[in-house]
Design an enzyme around this catalytic site. Structure first.
Site, mmCIF file in Angstrom:
data_model
loop_
_atom_site.group_PDB
_atom_site.id
_atom_site.type_symbol
_atom_site.label_atom_id
_atom_site.label_comp_id
_atom_site.label_asym_id
_atom_site.label_seq_id
_atom_site.Cartn_x
_atom_site.Cartn_y
_atom_site.Cartn_z
ATOM 1 N N PHE A 136 -9.180 -13.585 -1.893
ATOM 2 C CA PHE A 136 -8.717 -13.117 -0.576
ATOM 3 C C PHE A 136 -8.594 -14.232 0.451
ATOM 4 C CE2 PHE A 136 -11.163 -9.612 -2.598
ATOM 5 C CZ PHE A 136 -10.073 -8.807 -2.916
ATOM 6 N N ARG A 167 -0.074 -19.450 12.221
ATOM 7 C CA ARG A 167 0.481 -18.205 11.692
ATOM 8 C C ARG A 167 0.238 -17.061 12.678
ATOM 9 N NH1 ARG A 167 2.787 -16.014 7.050
ATOM 10 N NH2 ARG A 167 2.798 -18.021 5.995
ATOM 11 N N ARG A 192 -6.658 -13.139 3.770
ATOM 12 C CA ARG A 192 -5.489 -12.270 3.640
ATOM 13 C C ARG A 192 -4.781 -12.010 4.975
ATOM 14 N NH1 ARG A 192 -6.103 -7.249 -0.538
ATOM 15 N NH2 ARG A 192 -3.994 -7.267 -1.362
ATOM 16 N N THR A 210 3.403 -22.233 5.917
ATOM 17 C CA THR A 210 3.920 -22.891 7.115
ATOM 18 C C THR A 210 3.744 -24.405 7.010
ATOM 19 O OG1 THR A 210 1.812 -22.569 8.223
ATOM 20 C CG2 THR A 210 3.492 -20.885 8.558
ATOM 21 N N ALA A 230 -0.651 -17.569 0.646
ATOM 22 C CA ALA A 230 0.536 -17.263 1.439
ATOM 23 C C ALA A 230 1.408 -16.202 0.743
ATOM 24 C CB ALA A 230 1.343 -18.529 1.745
ATOM 25 N N GLU A 273 -0.244 -10.171 0.989
ATOM 26 C CA GLU A 273 -0.894 -10.046 2.286
ATOM 27 C C GLU A 273 -0.296 -8.992 3.229
ATOM 28 O OE1 GLU A 273 -0.219 -14.375 2.571
ATOM 29 O OE2 GLU A 273 -2.110 -14.407 3.659
#
Ligand code: MTE
Ligand code: HPA
Ligand code: MOS
Length: 774
Positions: free
Chosen positions: A229, A311, A343, A442, A511, A715
């Site tokens: 996770f 993010r 997550r 990212t 991701a 996710e």
């Protein structure tokens, strides 16, 4: 028959439920002479280490050594992004930090000896919360900004304005398998490390760094994880380095496995956030300007906090077009455990802020929140605040209306209004919330993957790829992909354990992108092999290579399945003709770019979408509540594996429900984790699941430019749980007067809901009094 799109159970499902699936810590009993590590921890959140006395421990039974910084031949640091994470610290930076490790013949001996190590410390003042960090100006990073439009001017001329703040709670990963590593010396003085890691290549890098050896001297393998996770994206590395260090020093297999309590106390969690916002909107409910300041608690070292914060900043828009949007963010440095990937990776915290804002605006305007939400959706051609075009913005509206219809949202809304009017002490709440989640790391360079596919003369296939299996079903999906890409049966494929000596320099399985990246790399390797085999088959069938069909283990000229020969036969002919039967494959995501200074670019390959409708019932006497029904419509593109995808949607949603409702981390005033077991940290169980959980995958949803038209799923569904929090706020609002803005603490435990109800009732009472006085 095609394998992609077939509903299969997880490739290890049977092994999982019968207990035969092997995890790292199942492997040592078959190795003779394994030694065991146990940490020496210090019960202060912040302290200078004056000295360490291991004498008594060293003379205690079974003890082989006490590892300290002096034993590190390489660099005493396991920081993945910044060198700020000493493996053996000279300063204690969070409560219960490990400062040395006892190594003994048995775990029990290591454990008792650890209590005999004397650590002399000088306690120092500690910073234990975001607020304390803000007043001390204690940060890991400088302020980052992303902005579009002119927020100040737009706020100044907005018809209406609201200011507020939201404190967002953290969350414990609580993977079933705690952190573990097992290191063995190999025949050439290298180390082989079994590690429960999402990122074997980085674990290899850090082990090599600590040992002071080249990376080729370290092989890391991950067979599978019992859940991760995000908690094993970077935080698996330290244990691997410790095991390797002990193995190297003692020339014996060495094992680290944290107990549950050690895992809870030593490892980082989802980042707590503090958000401050100012929003400007029209009387008609259009959001015009939004200014958000985010502060996360990074804990004692940087870890992944910088990309997590980014993010969050990328997701404060969720599905809404806001012309003037500015978000700033900064990572606070505290004396807590180092918070890490979990997550959603910041996305959940960012999204929670905008959904909070929307509900407050809706209550202020006295309009149903779902109408306010849909009135602000992105439309085709709109761009996010960071400049990326929302190419498929139509999908938000499509999912929204399909889900409203299938969940009978309108009828149930009216029914609940009636119910709430008739019931004084019990209220119900209904809410629908959308999700838009950006897919890609990212950190652009992570968006690459490799594979190594090997055919054997009997037609069986070994597939190696860089991704790790943590229960999410990656290996199942990759086997389906490989079967179709080669044209063989599912059983012809064997997915090999993930190892750094098969595919080098891989990215973390994270991701949600592992299938997109590794699946595409596997396809590229399979295509190479199939091209070679097609040339051999073309000779056999006296036709052109383009005419050759590969179909579930049979090979034939197009349109002539009756002439089929077995795949194995073509493979063997290829071998005899001296054609190479193994190939690497590689994939990189195209067209990603982001200019951090400008805050503009295209950080994501595409978006995953979904929406959830949740209905709750709340008791006004106790604040206790129950989820009555949940309807989910989620977009996985063309599903590679519908059962796996459904499992990810259900599991992600319930994990999000835990985050937002039951899971409350409590620390003492001196920084010790009090909720250090499942008895005090309330995980969601079957009892918290709604009796009706209706999950559907969006139909006709193929995503161009992704392997077999699929979309990442790991996710995004977690954030569907925001609908539960919003349903609770709707129910609480029903205890108060119209126009009352509900402030609900996170997590929304029954206690938090009770106090929110009390506030709503008090508002109702004040209004009654003031109207009586008039
Ligand atoms: N599902 C299970 N069963 N166990 C896990 O540890 N991790 C989640 C998600 N689903 C996880 C899971 C997280 S944080 C991510 S990023 C993705 O799976 C990673 O795998 P993927 O890239 O294959 O989706
Ligand atoms: N998600 C998960 N892990 C990451 C990311 C991301 O966006 N960037 C760097 N590591
Ligand atoms: Mo997942 S938080 O990207 O490991």
């Amino acid at each position: 028959m095609k394998q992609v799109g077939v509903a299969r159970s997880h490739e290890s499902a049977r092994a999982h439920v019968t207990g035969s699936a092997k995890y790292v810590d199942d492997l040592w009993p078959s190795l003779t002479g394994t030694v065991h590590l146990w940490p020496v921890t210090v019960p202060h959140a912040h302290a200078k280490i004056l000295g360490l006395d291991s004498e008594r421990a060293l003379s205690s039974k079974g003890v082989l050594t006490v590892l300290t910084g002096a034993d590190v031949p390489g660099i005493n640091d396991v920081g993945p992004t910044r060198r700020d994470e000493p493996l053996f610290p000279s300063e204690v930076c969070f409560h219960g930090q490990a400062v040395a490790w006892v190594v003994a013949e048995t775990e029990a001996e290591a454990r008792s000896a650890a209590a005999l190590v004397v650590v002399n410390v000088e306690p120092l003042p500690a910073i234990l919360s975001i607020r304390e960090a803000l007043s001390a100006q204690s940060f890991h990073t400088a302020t980052e900004r992303i902005a579009s439009g002119d927020v100040e001017a737009a706020l100044a001329r907005a018809e209406l304005r609201l200011d507020g703040q939201l404190e967002i709670n953290g969350q414990e990963h609580f993977y079933l398998e705690t952190q573990a590593a097992l290191a063995v010396l190999d025949e050439s003085e290298g180390v082989f490390v079994h590690s429960s890691t999402q990122h074997p290549a980085e674990t290899q890098e850090i082990v090599a760094r600590v040992l002071g050896v080249p990376r080729h001297a370290v092989v890391v393998q991950c067979l599978r994880m019992g859940g991760a996770f995000g908690g094993k994206e970077v935080q698996a590395n330290a244990w691997a380095a410790l095991a390797a260090l002990a193995a190297k020093k003692l020339r014996r297999p060495a094992r680290v496995r944290l107990t549950r309590q050690q895992d809870l106390r030593l490892t980082g969690k989802r980042h707590p956030f503090l958000a401050r916002f100012r929003v400007g909107f029209t009387r008609g409910g259009k959001l015009q300007a939004l200014d958000i300041e985010l502060f996360s608690d990074g804990g004692w070292c940087l870890d992944l906090s910088a990309p997590v914060l980014f993010r969050a900043m990328f997701h404060v828009d969720n599905c809404y077009a806001i012309e003037h949007l500015r978000v700033s963010g900064q990572v606070c440095r505290t004396h807590n455990v180092s918070h890490t990937a979990f997550r959603g990776f910041g996305g959940p915290q960012g999204m929670l802020v905008i959904e909070e804002v929307l509900d407050r605006v809706a209550r202020t305007l006295q309009v149903p929140p779902h109408l306010l939400r849909e009135g602000n959706f992105y439309r085709r051609g709109d761009c996010a605040h960071y400049g990326q075009e929302i190419r498929d913005a139509d999908r938000i509206g499509r999912i929204w209306s399909e889900l409203k219809a299938s969940s009978q949202f309108g009828a149930r809304w009216r029914e609940i209004e009636r119910y709430n009017a008739e019931n004084r002490h019990d209220k119900r709440g209904l809410a629908i919330t959308p999700v838009k989640f950006g897919i890609s790391f990212t950190t652009a360079f992570f968006n690459q993957a490799g594979a190594l596919v090997m055919l054997y003369r009997d037609g069986s296939v070994q597939v190696n790829h860089g991704g790790t299996e943590m229960g999410q079903g990656l290996h199942t999906k990759i086997a389906q992909i490989a079967a179709d890409a080669l044209g063989v049966t599912f059983d012809a494929i064997r997915i090999m354990p993930t190892r750094t000596d098969k595919v080098p320099n891989t990215s973390a399985s994270a991701a949600s992108a592992s299938t997109d990246l590794n699946g595409a790399a596997v396809v590229s390797a399979c295509n190479t092999l199939q091209r070679r085999l097609a040339a051999i088959a073309a000779l056999h069938f006296q036709t052109a290579a383009e005419n050759i069909q590969f179909d579930a283990g049979h090979v034939y000229p197009a349109g002539q399945p009756a002439r089929a020969v077995a795949f194995a036969e073509i493979v063997d002919r290829a071998y005899l003709a001296r054609v190479p039967l193994f190939s690497s494959g590689y994939y990189r995501t195209p067209n990603l770019h982001f200019d951090r200074a400008k805050g503009k670019g295209k950080p994501f390959h595409y978006y995953a979408y979904g929406a959830a409708v949740c209905e709750v019932g709340v008791s006004g006497f106790t604040g206790q509540y129950a989820l009555r029904r949940v309807d989910i419509l989620h977009d996985v593109g063309d599903s590679l594996s519908p059962l796996i995808d459904r499992g990810q949607v259900e599991g992600g949603f319930i994990q999000g429900v835990g985050w937002l409702t039951t899971e409350e981390l409590v620390w003492s005033s001196d920084g010790a984790l009090l909720t250090s077991g499942a008895s005090t940290y309330k995980l969601p169980t079957l009892g918290e699941c709604p009796p009706e959980l209706r999950v559907a995958l969006l139909a006709r949803a193929a995503e161009p430019g992704v392997v077999f038209g699929s979309k990442a799923v790991g996710e995004p569904p977690l954030m569907l749980a925001i609908s539960v929090r919003e349903a609770l706020r709707a129910a609480v609002a029903a205890f108060g007067p119209s126009g009352h803005v509900v402030e609900l603490a996170t997590p929304a435990t029954p206690e938090a809901v009770f106090w929110a109800i009390e506030a709503a009732r008090q508002k109702q009472g004040e209004l009654r009094q003031s109207s009586a006085a008039q």
